[in-house]
Each structure stands twice: as C-alpha cells, then as structure tokens.
Design an enzyme around this catalytic site. Structure first.
Site, PDB file in Angstrom:
ATOM      1  N   LYS A 104     -42.926 -35.404 -18.734  1.00 40.19           N
ATOM      2  CA  LYS A 104     -44.039 -34.748 -18.070  1.00 40.19           C
ATOM      3  C   LYS A 104     -44.474 -35.603 -16.889  1.00 40.19           C
ATOM      4  O   LYS A 104     -44.533 -36.838 -16.990  1.00 40.19           O
ATOM      5  CB  LYS A 104     -45.195 -34.570 -19.056  1.00 40.19           C
ATOM      6  CG  LYS A 104     -44.922 -33.490 -20.107  1.00 40.19           C
ATOM      7  CD  LYS A 104     -44.863 -32.111 -19.460  1.00 40.19           C
ATOM      8  CE  LYS A 104     -44.767 -31.009 -20.504  1.00 40.19           C
ATOM      9  NZ  LYS A 104     -44.672 -29.680 -19.879  1.00 40.19           N
ATOM     10  N   HIS A 122     -50.053 -35.901 -26.696  1.00 40.98           N
ATOM     11  CA  HIS A 122     -49.093 -35.352 -25.741  1.00 40.98           C
ATOM     12  C   HIS A 122     -49.784 -35.203 -24.391  1.00 40.98           C
ATOM     13  O   HIS A 122     -50.805 -34.535 -24.285  1.00 40.98           O
ATOM     14  CB  HIS A 122     -48.636 -33.982 -26.263  1.00 40.98           C
ATOM     15  CG  HIS A 122     -47.309 -33.536 -25.750  1.00 40.98           C
ATOM     16  ND1 HIS A 122     -46.125 -34.111 -26.170  1.00 40.98           N
ATOM     17  CD2 HIS A 122     -46.966 -32.568 -24.877  1.00 40.98           C
ATOM     18  CE1 HIS A 122     -45.109 -33.496 -25.565  1.00 40.98           C
ATOM     19  NE2 HIS A 122     -45.598 -32.561 -24.774  1.00 40.98           N
ATOM     20  N   GLU A 173     -38.698 -29.159 -13.198  1.00 42.52           N
ATOM     21  CA  GLU A 173     -39.334 -27.924 -13.657  1.00 42.52           C
ATOM     22  C   GLU A 173     -40.674 -27.708 -12.948  1.00 42.52           C
ATOM     23  O   GLU A 173     -41.511 -28.614 -12.908  1.00 42.52           O
ATOM     24  CB  GLU A 173     -39.534 -28.039 -15.176  1.00 42.52           C
ATOM     25  CG  GLU A 173     -40.134 -26.828 -15.823  1.00 42.52           C
ATOM     26  CD  GLU A 173     -40.086 -26.952 -17.347  1.00 42.52           C
ATOM     27  OE1 GLU A 173     -39.291 -27.744 -17.891  1.00 42.52           O
ATOM     28  OE2 GLU A 173     -40.876 -26.245 -17.995  1.00 42.52           O
ATOM     29  N   GLU A 227     -35.948 -26.515 -25.792  1.00 39.47           N
ATOM     30  CA  GLU A 227     -36.918 -27.571 -26.105  1.00 39.47           C
ATOM     31  C   GLU A 227     -37.758 -27.146 -27.320  1.00 39.47           C
ATOM     32  O   GLU A 227     -38.957 -27.375 -27.359  1.00 39.47           O
ATOM     33  CB  GLU A 227     -37.805 -27.852 -24.895  1.00 39.47           C
ATOM     34  CG  GLU A 227     -38.569 -26.632 -24.413  1.00 39.47           C
ATOM     35  CD  GLU A 227     -39.391 -26.890 -23.156  1.00 39.47           C
ATOM     36  OE1 GLU A 227     -39.147 -27.887 -22.455  1.00 39.47           O
ATOM     37  OE2 GLU A 227     -40.293 -26.079 -22.894  1.00 39.47           O
ATOM     38  N   ASP A 265     -40.929 -32.271 -15.724  1.00 43.03           N
ATOM     39  CA  ASP A 265     -41.764 -31.074 -15.607  1.00 43.03           C
ATOM     40  C   ASP A 265     -43.063 -31.456 -14.915  1.00 43.03           C
ATOM     41  O   ASP A 265     -43.842 -32.245 -15.448  1.00 43.03           O
ATOM     42  CB  ASP A 265     -42.046 -30.497 -17.005  1.00 43.03           C
ATOM     43  CG  ASP A 265     -42.753 -29.147 -16.942  1.00 43.03           C
ATOM     44  OD1 ASP A 265     -43.059 -28.682 -15.823  1.00 43.03           O
ATOM     45  OD2 ASP A 265     -42.987 -28.560 -18.015  1.00 43.03           O
ATOM     46  N   LYS A 281     -37.083 -34.700 -21.577  1.00 41.94           N
ATOM     47  CA  LYS A 281     -37.923 -34.097 -20.545  1.00 41.94           C
ATOM     48  C   LYS A 281     -39.191 -34.922 -20.410  1.00 41.94           C
ATOM     49  O   LYS A 281     -39.848 -35.221 -21.402  1.00 41.94           O
ATOM     50  CB  LYS A 281     -38.253 -32.661 -20.953  1.00 41.94           C
ATOM     51  CG  LYS A 281     -39.287 -31.964 -20.092  1.00 41.94           C
ATOM     52  CD  LYS A 281     -39.215 -30.475 -20.322  1.00 41.94           C
ATOM     53  CE  LYS A 281     -40.583 -29.831 -20.220  1.00 41.94           C
ATOM     54  NZ  LYS A 281     -40.506 -28.369 -20.396  1.00 41.94           N
ATOM     55  N   LYS A 303     -39.365 -18.234 -22.315  1.00 43.73           N
ATOM     56  CA  LYS A 303     -40.323 -18.518 -23.390  1.00 43.73           C
ATOM     57  C   LYS A 303     -40.847 -17.209 -23.944  1.00 43.73           C
ATOM     58  O   LYS A 303     -41.168 -16.299 -23.170  1.00 43.73           O
ATOM     59  CB  LYS A 303     -41.522 -19.321 -22.874  1.00 43.73           C
ATOM     60  CG  LYS A 303     -41.250 -20.771 -22.565  1.00 43.73           C
ATOM     61  CD  LYS A 303     -42.534 -21.463 -22.120  1.00 43.73           C
ATOM     62  CE  LYS A 303     -42.253 -22.913 -21.737  1.00 43.73           C
ATOM     63  NZ  LYS A 303     -43.439 -23.562 -21.152  1.00 43.73           N
ATOM     64  N   ASP A 320     -40.853 -22.164 -14.513  1.00 45.68           N
ATOM     65  CA  ASP A 320     -41.487 -21.960 -15.820  1.00 45.68           C
ATOM     66  C   ASP A 320     -42.759 -21.134 -15.622  1.00 45.68           C
ATOM     67  O   ASP A 320     -42.747 -19.921 -15.848  1.00 45.68           O
ATOM     68  CB  ASP A 320     -41.770 -23.312 -16.488  1.00 45.68           C
ATOM     69  CG  ASP A 320     -42.320 -23.133 -17.894  1.00 45.68           C
ATOM     70  OD1 ASP A 320     -42.247 -22.012 -18.428  1.00 45.68           O
ATOM     71  OD2 ASP A 320     -42.830 -24.110 -18.483  1.00 45.68           O
TER      72      ASP A 320
HETATM   73 MN    MN Z   1     -42.910 -26.289 -18.341  1.00 47.55          MN
END
Ligand code: MN
Length: 380
Positions: free
Chosen positions: A169, A22, A224, A327, A198, A167, A273, A249
């Site tokens: 990155k 990731h 984001e 998510e 993001d 989403k 979160k 975030d």
């Molecule tokens: Mn984030």
C-alpha cells in the site's frame, strides 16, 4: 427445478479481530467489520452472504452500517416471497428500487447463489460454467506501515513458500519518501518475488508521471489505481507513457466502467471484485469485456471472511481471463472466521471450496461471539 421461496433476509453486523493493523492511504484499521446476510427460504435452505468494505466508507462510499439499512429497509422487502433461483430477475428488481449500492447488492446476490447451489447440490462454480482453475495464487499485502516489518513479513512468507507476490500500500507518505520506502522493499524482494503497489488514488497525474519510472526501476511490476477513479484520460496517459502495468481498481466498478476503461485504453489490467461491481454475475460480464479487449484480470478482494472469499473464489475460478492471480487473503489476515471450516490455502494458493453452494458452513457460535452489541458510533 421447483422454486425456492424467500421467507426472510436477515442481516447481522459483526466486528472481527485482525492479525495486525492494516495501513491504507487514508485510514488505518485494527479490526474488520462485516455484515452477514442470511437468506431464509420456505424450503429450509439458507443462503449465506457477506458485505465488507476495505476498512470503511472511504473506499467506495458504502459502509457496513449503511449496507444493513439498505438491505433491511429496501432490498429485503422486495425479495420476500420471491423465487431465490431467479437471480438475474431479482437483481433487476433491486436495481429498480435502489440505485448504486453495489456492495449491498453483491452481498444479497451471494446469498442467492449459495441457496441455489445448495438446492441443486452443486458448488456455485458449477452454475457459472465450471472450474478453469482449481486453485488461485494469492498475493500477500504488506501494509504494516513500517519498512523493516514489511520486509521481514515478506521474507517469512517467502521462506515458508506461502506467497510469491506482494502488494504494498502507498499514499500515506509524501511521494519522495514513499517511493524511497517502496523502492527499498522492492529491491529487497523483486528478484525473488513479484512486487506490486496500490496507491488507492493518492497521487495526481503529474505526481504519477514523475514517480512511476522510479518504481519501475526498483522492480515494481504493477501499479494499482495511482490516480483518482474519475480520471480515465489520465490513467490512459499513464498506461501509454510507462512500461509498468497500470491496474484499474476504484475506476472499475460497473460493467459500463469496464467498457469505458477498455475503450479508452485506461488500464493494462482489470482488478475484479465482487462487492464494488455488485456481485458474481457482473464480474463475469466485466471479464467478458476484458476478454474482448485483451485485458488480463486480477482477483481483487475487500478483506472478506471465508464466506465472501469463497464466493469470489467460485467466480474467479471459472474465468480463463484471470491470469494475474488474486488477493483473496482475507481469512489469513483476519484473526478469526465465521465458518466451521475456513477456506483452505496450500503453497500460496487458495483452494476453491468444493461443497454445494459456496461450500462453507456458518458457525453460529462465532456469529454470537462477534455480533456488534449495539449501535455504537461507527468507526469504519
Ligand atoms: Mn486496490
């Protein structure tokens, strides 16, 4: 009800395999480290909690190793002998002994809620006002680090009707190349799916001002945390200058952060979160600020196993303000789990677990299998 006396708070470090590496803006991970919290009570009811970070201390400063030290050395001693049902009072006691460290506190609070729910025989969401959403749409993260692989992965999810929102990155590449890459993916998917990105704070305000229109043009719906967490005035200027929605975030941790962002109009959407905000109760308070100021909420994740995913699902499911989906794909992205029956997904939605407490049972064999052998040099 009668009290639930805390006898011990045990912590275990584990390393779980993941399905594919990731890529974040600053780190790439090939496994996920988890701190399991087991709260033992004199009445024989155990509460489960979990602390994870999205791939190490780069995100918020806390690491699973540090969280373990904080819980073992400072939080556990003040909890032993106390009533696990007095969650708000215990959070206050923890705040008086340890400043900050929301990830550690969220893991403990999760275990308190699990124990209390089990003692009362009700799911955690029943302790929070009851279900608003029985299931929540799940955004899938495209973070393979390769344009063609990302598109192929998204196409597969779309074909199988698994996910309709993706989403991406950003921030690993130079802005021009990154926007080209994401633009190509967004153009390939945007007519059929919602595409969000993001930045994880990777850009300056000037860079964001320059490149957000190109992302918008390509069909990106939401951006984001484009700029550093502290730059709320910059976030407000970006939100005012662009049609694409700006989501906070990293900028949004505490309840006070939520108020400050709302007051300054520094975001169009809140990413909620559990871990960054110190747990379930703080998430409900942040959602109240969102309600009071008309800000829609999205259910963020820290790449949790089924334990943390269940906890987040319980609170997200009680929030009418959660209109942007979530998510909570951790259990789909991890190659294995720690519970007997992982949380269920159906048609791209996470089903809220139904049993008492968090509604998940620990699989002791899996815990033994993935427990970190000894204190190797931490890598994430
Ligand atoms: Mn984030």
């Amino acid at each position: 009800m009668s009290c639930l006396t805390i006898r011990a708070v045990e912590t275990t470090l584990l390393d779980l395999p993941i399905r594919r590496p990731h890529h974040f803006a600053t780190v790439t991970i090939d496994r996920q480290s988890v701190l399991l919290v087991r709260l033992r009570t004199a009445e024989g009811i155990d509460g489960l909690g979990e602390a994870v970070t999205p791939g190490g201390p780069w995100w918020g400063g806390e690491s699973v190793e540090g969280i373990k030290a904080t819980i073992d050395g400072y939080l556990a001693p003040l909890l032993v002998g106390e009533d696990a049902c007095r969650i708000t009072a215990l959070l206050g006691a923890m705040d008086r002994v340890v400043a900050g460290n929301p990830f550690a506190k969220a893991a403990v609070e999760m275990a308190l809620f699990d124990a209390k729910g089990k003692a009362l025989g009700v799911p955690v969401y029943e302790l929070l006002g009851g279900l608003v959403h029985a299931s929540i749409p799940v955004t899938w993260a495209l973070a393979a680090g390769d344009q063609q692989r990302d598109i192929a992965e998204a196409e597969e999810k779309l074909v199988h009707g698994e996910h309709a929102a993706f989403k991406l990155k950003m921030g690993e590449l130079e802005p021009a190349a990154d926007v080209r890459r994401v633009g190509a993916i967004a153009r390939a998917l945007a007519p059929r799916a919602s595409v969000r990105v993001d930045l994880n704070s990777a850009w300056s305000e000037a860079t964001a001002m320059r490149w957000l229109p190109a992302l918008e043009e390509a069909g990106v719906e939401l951006v984001e945390q484009p700029i550093p967490r502290w730059n709320l005035d910059g976030m407000a200027r970006l939100a005012a200058a662009h049609r694409v929605a700006i989501m906070a975030d990293e900028s949004l941790g505490s309840v006070q952060d939520a108020w400050e962002i709302a007051r300054r109009a520094a975001a169009d959407v809140f990413a909620l979160k559990l871990h960054k905000s110190g747990g379930i109760q703080n998430v409900t308070k942040i959602a109240a600020i969102a309600e009071a100021t008309g800000i829609p909420c999205y259910g963020g994740a820290s790449l949790e196993t089924s334990i943390g995913t269940a906890a987040a699902a319980h609170v997200f499911a009680t929030l009418p303000q959660l209109t942007e989906g979530c998510e909570l794909f951790g259990p789909l992205w991890l190659a294995d789990d720690l519970v007997e029956e992982p949380v269920a997904y159906r048609d791209g939605r996470l089903c809220v677990p139904q049993g008492p407490g968090l509604g998940v049972q620990l699989d002791e064999q899996q815990v033994r299998r993935y427990t970190r052998e000894r204190e190797a040099a931490p890598t994430r």
